[in-house]
Motif scaffolding. Structure first.
Motif, PDB file in Angstrom:
ATOM      1  N   THR A  35       0.808  -1.215   0.000  1.00 45.86           N
ATOM      2  CA  THR A  35       0.000   0.000   0.000  1.00 45.86           C
ATOM      3  C   THR A  35       0.842   1.267   0.000  1.00 45.86           C
ATOM      4  O   THR A  35       0.608   2.187  -0.783  1.00 45.86           O
ATOM      5  CB  THR A  35      -0.927   0.019   1.231  1.00 45.86           C
ATOM      6  N   ASP A  36       1.854   1.304   0.869  1.00 48.88           N
ATOM      7  CA  ASP A  36       2.601   2.544   1.104  1.00 48.88           C
ATOM      8  C   ASP A  36       4.073   2.486   0.726  1.00 48.88           C
ATOM      9  O   ASP A  36       4.776   3.494   0.847  1.00 48.88           O
ATOM     10  CB  ASP A  36       2.485   2.943   2.578  1.00 48.88           C
ATOM     11  N   GLY A  37       4.558   1.342   0.303  1.00 54.47           N
ATOM     12  CA  GLY A  37       5.951   1.230  -0.084  1.00 54.47           C
ATOM     13  C   GLY A  37       6.826   0.646   1.011  1.00 54.47           C
ATOM     14  O   GLY A  37       6.456   0.634   2.193  1.00 54.47           O
ATOM     15  N   ALA A  40       7.808   2.619   4.151  1.00 50.68           N
ATOM     16  CA  ALA A  40       6.772   2.827   5.167  1.00 50.68           C
ATOM     17  C   ALA A  40       6.756   1.715   6.209  1.00 50.68           C
ATOM     18  O   ALA A  40       6.112   1.849   7.252  1.00 50.68           O
ATOM     19  CB  ALA A  40       5.400   2.926   4.505  1.00 50.68           C
ATOM     20  N   TRP A 107       7.793  -3.317  -4.692  1.00 54.37           N
ATOM     21  CA  TRP A 107       8.819  -3.034  -3.680  1.00 54.37           C
ATOM     22  C   TRP A 107       9.878  -4.121  -3.609  1.00 54.37           C
ATOM     23  O   TRP A 107      10.966  -3.904  -3.040  1.00 54.37           O
ATOM     24  CB  TRP A 107       8.174  -2.818  -2.309  1.00 54.37           C
ATOM     25  N   PRO A 165       4.596   1.585  -4.935  1.00 52.40           N
ATOM     26  CA  PRO A 165       3.626   2.065  -3.940  1.00 52.40           C
ATOM     27  C   PRO A 165       4.250   3.121  -3.045  1.00 52.40           C
ATOM     28  O   PRO A 165       5.328   2.915  -2.486  1.00 52.40           O
ATOM     29  CB  PRO A 165       3.270   0.799  -3.152  1.00 52.40           C
ATOM     30  N   GLY A 166       3.578   4.261  -2.957  1.00 55.21           N
ATOM     31  CA  GLY A 166       4.080   5.343  -2.137  1.00 55.21           C
ATOM     32  C   GLY A 166       5.304   6.031  -2.704  1.00 55.21           C
ATOM     33  O   GLY A 166       5.965   6.796  -2.009  1.00 55.21           O
ATOM     34  N   GLY A 167       5.622   5.776  -3.992  1.00 53.24           N
ATOM     35  CA  GLY A 167       6.847   6.329  -4.572  1.00 53.24           C
ATOM     36  C   GLY A 167       6.673   6.783  -6.000  1.00 53.24           C
ATOM     37  O   GLY A 167       5.666   7.394  -6.358  1.00 53.24           O
TER      38      GLY A 167
END
Length: 227
Positions: A35-37, A40, A107, A165-167
């Motif tokens: 979700t967020d990398g 995270a 990731w 993700p998140g990036g």
């Protein structure tokens, strides 16, 4: 670390009956990275996702480095099984499966670099790649180099094209072609070679992965026939 990666998890050293498992902690960390990398992921955030304290996690996983190693091996999973194929088709299929694994968990492109502990799933991927070349005529060193060359190509394309993700946002060949066309509309005389190449583009973009694979496999085929 070896015990955790290779299926012999260390039991908590103290306290009541375990309320968590290494598998559950790893799954929560993977969901967070998806979700967020990867950046995270922290012991604090994983503990929060499981409604436990950070200190409770340390009874199961020594630290973040060990957690990332577990995440990597679980997320990449074992390679898909396929019916027996000639070496070229087998290695090509293996490479496309690897790209799909990176596509599912981008990731992994970050967690599978540098000096680190290797888990059973990751080594099984390597083993399957080597086995694709068994009987091809290449010796062991050549087989390993061939697999590493294919992995390098797959990683390069994945790093460019997949959204992290998140990036960073992935860039497809269509994006690149569109950007080039926009510039060349007014600057073609400055870049005659590029402009000529763009005029011959047939509209079948996003073939970099398979084009590169076929070029590598063509080279291996020449090497094998040379003996």
């Amino acid at each position: 670390m070896i015990n955790l990666l290779w299926g012999d998890p260390l039991p908590p050293t103290r306290g009541p009956k375990p309320a968590m498992t290494v598998e559950g902690i790893t799954g929560a960390a993977i969901a967070l990275a998806d979700t967020d990398g990867l950046d995270a992921v922290s012991m604090q955030r994983v503990a929060g996702a499981l409604s436990f304290t950070k200190m409770a996690l340390y009874r199961y996983v020594p630290g973040k480095a060990e957690l990332v190693a577990l995440m990597t091996d679980v997320a990449i999973g074992p390679p898909p099984e396929h019916k027996q194929q000639p070496w070229r088709e087998a290695l090509r299929t293996w490479a496309l499966d690897l790209y799909a694994a990176f596509e599912k968990h981008p990731w992994l492109l970050l967690s599978t670099v540098g000096r680190r502990e290797l888990g059973p799933n990751e080594l099984t991927w390597m083993d399957h790649g080597i086995r694709a070349l068994t009987g091809s005529g290449l010796n062991g060193g050549q087989q390993l180099d061939a697999v590493l060359t294919v992995v390098g190509h797959v990683r390069t394309v994945a790093q460019q094209s997949l959204t992290m993700p998140g990036g960073t946002t992935g860039v497809t060949e269509e994006h690149i072609t569109s950007a080039l066309s926009e510039v060349l509309a007014t600057q073609a005389e400055r870049f005659p070679g590029l402009a000529a190449a763009m005029r011959s583009v047939d509209g079948h973009q996003n073939k970099g992965l398979t084009f590169g694979l076929d070029v590598i496999l063509d080279g291996l085929e020449v090497l094998i026939k040379r003996g």
